[in-house]
Enzyme design. Structure first.
Site, PDB file in Angstrom:
ATOM      1  N   ALA A 126      47.727  50.931  36.157  1.00 56.93           N
ATOM      2  CA  ALA A 126      48.670  51.585  35.247  1.00 56.93           C
ATOM      3  C   ALA A 126      48.294  53.036  34.982  1.00 56.93           C
ATOM      4  O   ALA A 126      48.846  53.669  34.098  1.00 56.93           O
ATOM      5  CB  ALA A 126      48.730  50.811  33.937  1.00 56.93           C
ATOM      6  N   ASN A 194      42.494  48.092  30.273  1.00 51.42           N
ATOM      7  CA  ASN A 194      41.898  48.051  31.612  1.00 51.42           C
ATOM      8  C   ASN A 194      41.829  49.448  32.199  1.00 51.42           C
ATOM      9  O   ASN A 194      40.902  49.803  32.926  1.00 51.42           O
ATOM     10  CB  ASN A 194      42.739  47.162  32.529  1.00 51.42           C
ATOM     11  CG  ASN A 194      42.638  45.715  32.139  1.00 51.42           C
ATOM     12  OD1 ASN A 194      41.613  45.090  32.347  1.00 51.42           O
ATOM     13  ND2 ASN A 194      43.688  45.192  31.537  1.00 51.42           N
ATOM     14  N   HIS A 224      49.367  57.325  28.372  1.00 54.95           N
ATOM     15  CA  HIS A 224      47.941  57.655  28.563  1.00 54.95           C
ATOM     16  C   HIS A 224      47.816  59.131  28.910  1.00 54.95           C
ATOM     17  O   HIS A 224      48.488  59.617  29.824  1.00 54.95           O
ATOM     18  CB  HIS A 224      47.342  56.840  29.712  1.00 54.95           C
ATOM     19  CG  HIS A 224      47.564  55.365  29.609  1.00 54.95           C
ATOM     20  ND1 HIS A 224      46.999  54.584  28.631  1.00 54.95           N
ATOM     21  CD2 HIS A 224      48.306  54.512  30.351  1.00 54.95           C
ATOM     22  CE1 HIS A 224      47.365  53.327  28.798  1.00 54.95           C
ATOM     23  NE2 HIS A 224      48.170  53.258  29.832  1.00 54.95           N
TER      24      HIS A 224
HETATM   25  N1  LIG Z   1      44.347  47.558  35.846  1.00 56.25           N
HETATM   26  C1  LIG Z   1      45.444  47.858  35.201  1.00 56.25           C
HETATM   27  O1  LIG Z   1      45.898  49.016  35.226  1.00 56.25           O
HETATM   28  C2  LIG Z   1      46.161  46.816  34.434  1.00 56.25           C
HETATM   29  C3  LIG Z   1      45.648  45.543  34.328  1.00 56.25           C
HETATM   30  N2  LIG Z   1      46.314  44.565  33.635  1.00 56.25           N
HETATM   31  C4  LIG Z   1      45.686  43.236  33.546  1.00 56.25           C
HETATM   32  O2  LIG Z   1      46.165  42.448  34.633  1.00 56.25           O
HETATM   33  C5  LIG Z   1      46.089  41.063  34.287  1.00 56.25           C
HETATM   34  C6  LIG Z   1      47.425  40.386  34.593  1.00 56.25           C
HETATM   35  O3  LIG Z   1      48.457  41.015  33.842  1.00 56.25           O
HETATM   36  P1  LIG Z   1      49.936  40.395  33.754  1.00 56.25           P
HETATM   37  O4  LIG Z   1      50.397  39.972  35.105  1.00 56.25           O
HETATM   38  O5  LIG Z   1      50.763  41.328  32.960  1.00 56.25           O
HETATM   39  O6  LIG Z   1      49.639  39.101  32.882  1.00 56.25           O
HETATM   40  P2  LIG Z   1      50.570  37.829  32.683  1.00 56.25           P
HETATM   41  O7  LIG Z   1      50.092  37.172  31.448  1.00 56.25           O
HETATM   42  O8  LIG Z   1      51.997  38.195  32.830  1.00 56.25           O
HETATM   43  O9  LIG Z   1      50.178  36.926  33.947  1.00 56.25           O
HETATM   44  C7  LIG Z   1      48.988  36.192  34.088  1.00 56.25           C
HETATM   45  C8  LIG Z   1      49.339  34.923  34.827  1.00 56.25           C
HETATM   46  O10 LIG Z   1      48.151  34.174  35.115  1.00 56.25           O
HETATM   47  C9  LIG Z   1      48.497  32.801  35.006  1.00 56.25           C
HETATM   48  N3  LIG Z   1      47.338  31.946  34.846  1.00 56.25           N
HETATM   49  C10 LIG Z   1      46.665  31.623  33.706  1.00 56.25           C
HETATM   50  N4  LIG Z   1      45.703  30.722  33.982  1.00 56.25           N
HETATM   51  C11 LIG Z   1      45.762  30.461  35.314  1.00 56.25           C
HETATM   52  C12 LIG Z   1      45.049  29.625  36.187  1.00 56.25           C
HETATM   53  N5  LIG Z   1      44.033  28.848  35.765  1.00 56.25           N
HETATM   54  N6  LIG Z   1      45.405  29.585  37.508  1.00 56.25           N
HETATM   55  C13 LIG Z   1      46.395  30.346  37.960  1.00 56.25           C
HETATM   56  N7  LIG Z   1      47.130  31.176  37.168  1.00 56.25           N
HETATM   57  C14 LIG Z   1      46.796  31.239  35.872  1.00 56.25           C
HETATM   58  C15 LIG Z   1      49.421  32.754  33.787  1.00 56.25           C
HETATM   59  O11 LIG Z   1      50.176  31.562  33.771  1.00 56.25           O
HETATM   60  C16 LIG Z   1      50.272  34.006  34.012  1.00 56.25           C
HETATM   61  O12 LIG Z   1      51.420  33.696  34.787  1.00 56.25           O
HETATM   62  C17 LIG Z   1      45.702  41.021  32.803  1.00 56.25           C
HETATM   63  O13 LIG Z   1      44.313  40.767  32.678  1.00 56.25           O
HETATM   64  C18 LIG Z   1      46.023  42.417  32.328  1.00 56.25           C
HETATM   65  O14 LIG Z   1      45.252  42.785  31.226  1.00 56.25           O
HETATM   66  C19 LIG Z   1      47.536  44.816  33.085  1.00 56.25           C
HETATM   67  C20 LIG Z   1      48.081  46.059  33.171  1.00 56.25           C
HETATM   68  C21 LIG Z   1      47.426  47.183  33.796  1.00 56.25           C
HETATM   69  O1  LIG Z   2      45.560  49.072  31.064  1.00 55.52           O
HETATM   70  C1  LIG Z   2      46.283  48.173  30.659  1.00 55.52           C
HETATM   71  O2  LIG Z   2      45.803  47.051  30.409  1.00 55.52           O
HETATM   72  C2  LIG Z   2      47.746  48.326  30.546  1.00 55.52           C
HETATM   73  C3  LIG Z   2      48.188  49.652  30.182  1.00 55.52           C
HETATM   74  O3  LIG Z   2      47.556  50.397  29.497  1.00 55.52           O
HETATM   75  C4  LIG Z   2      49.462  50.077  30.685  1.00 55.52           C
HETATM   76  O4  LIG Z   2      50.169  49.275  31.297  1.00 55.52           O
HETATM   77  O5  LIG Z   2      49.797  51.254  30.520  1.00 55.52           O
END
Ligand SMILES: NC(=O)C1=CN([C@@H]2O[C@H](COP(=O)(O)OP(=O)(O)OC[C@H]3O[C@@H](n4cnc5c(N)ncnc54)[C@H](O)[C@@H]3O)[C@@H](O)[C@H]2O)C=CC1
Ligand SMILES: O=C([O-])CC(=O)C(=O)O
Length: 272
Positions: A126, A194, A224
């Protein structure tokens, strides 16, 4: 001679806001890549999506994905990072990690990857400009500062807010919730910051990267702003992310992973 053109098999751990988009794009077709497997918490609830795919992948528990993939994309709740990434790097394969905040408490996974020839790849996600931060870090970076502003829905439930009993529901103007290091930010806001950890790992580390977090009822995007002061350059970067169906996650995150996957087999690759 080894067949260098065999499709790379990609598995997706977590079918949420990020994983679903990556799976759909892989299924539409990315040159040289094949969607081999998916792990979902409740696959039965994802039947409609899974049957919409042209080439349905196998469904496996998260810890088995590495058995059928060359690259595993972690896009699950952060507490599952270790369960997903450990078997991947033990097999000498590549893990793309979006829950990068959780890497700080599991940094031994990097040593494990090194010992087994595995790789951990953190996409820009992000954020913006980690190519420039990487380049500046080859020289000397003096300081990195980041200010994040999020709408209330993007921050609700964060441990820092709950533990300090802060009421953000009735805010009428921006409130600075936190000022400190990226390491502390990741602990207090594991699903929201993150980006701060990714920035810190690209640059001068989680203890020298300084972060402010604001709850801002006047914004509708995850905003950000970053200032980097280095011997080679001074630069400012900003990004205003449209939230995905998960209000904590910017839409661009999944696109960043897709762009990274495309580069794995691209003939022309642009950006570090
Ligand atoms: N690096 C970056 O820039 C960013 C990182 N993130 C992170 O990415 C990760 C995913 O974000 P989102 O997709 O928005 O979250 P989300 O909550 O929409 O999706 C996570 C998925 O994992 C599934 N899940 C939970 N337990 C499970 C298991 N045991 N086996 C298989 N699937 C399982 C859930 O059912 C859900 O569908 C989060 O940790 C979030 O904080 C989010 C935004 C930006
Ligand atoms: O870093 C994250 O977890 C998500 C975030 O800030 C963004 O989506 O802008």
């Amino acid at each position: 001679m080894a067949d260098h053109r065999r499709d790379l098999r990609v598995a997706i751990a977590g079918l949420g806001s990020i994983g679903t988009k990556i799976a759909a794009e892989l299924d539409r077709g990315i040159d040289g890549l094949l969607l081999s497997a998916i792990a979902a918490r409740e696959p039965d609830k994802r039947r409609a999506f899974l049957s919409s795919l042209r080439q349905p992948p196998v469904i496996l528990p998260i810890e088995q994905l590495a058995e059928v993939a060359d690259i595993v994309v972690e896009c699950a709740p952060s507490h599952l990072l270790r369960t997903i990434v450990e078997p991947v790097v033990r097999r000498g394969k590549a893990a793309v990690v979006v829950s990068v905040g959780a890497l700080l408490d599991n940094s031994d996974l990097i040593d494990l990857a090194k010992a087994h020839g595995g790789r951990i790849i953190v996409p820009t996600g992000a954020l913006i400009g980690l190519d420039a931060v990487n380049a500046a870090a080859v020289g000397t970076i003096h300081s990195v500062r980041m200010v994040t502003r999020k709408p209330i829905d993007g921050l609700k439930g964060a441990p820092f807010i709950v533990q300090n009993g802060i009421d953000i529901d009735n805010l009428r103007e921006p409130l600075r919730l936190f000022a400190g290091t990226a390491r502390e930010a990741a602990k207090g806001f594991p699903a929201n910051l993150n980006v701060a950890v990714a920035l810190s790992l690209a640059g001068i580390g989680p203890d020298r990267t300084m972060v402010e977090i604001w709850a801002d009822p006047t914004v509708t995007r995850n905003v950000h702003r970053i200032e980097v002061e280095a011997d080679s350059a001074r630069f400012s970067m900003g990004i205003e992310n449209v939230p995905s169906e998960n209000p904590k996650t910017g839409m661009i995150t999944a696109l960043s992973v897709i762009a990274l996957l495309r580069k794995q087999r691209a003939t022309l690759s642009v950006g570090t």
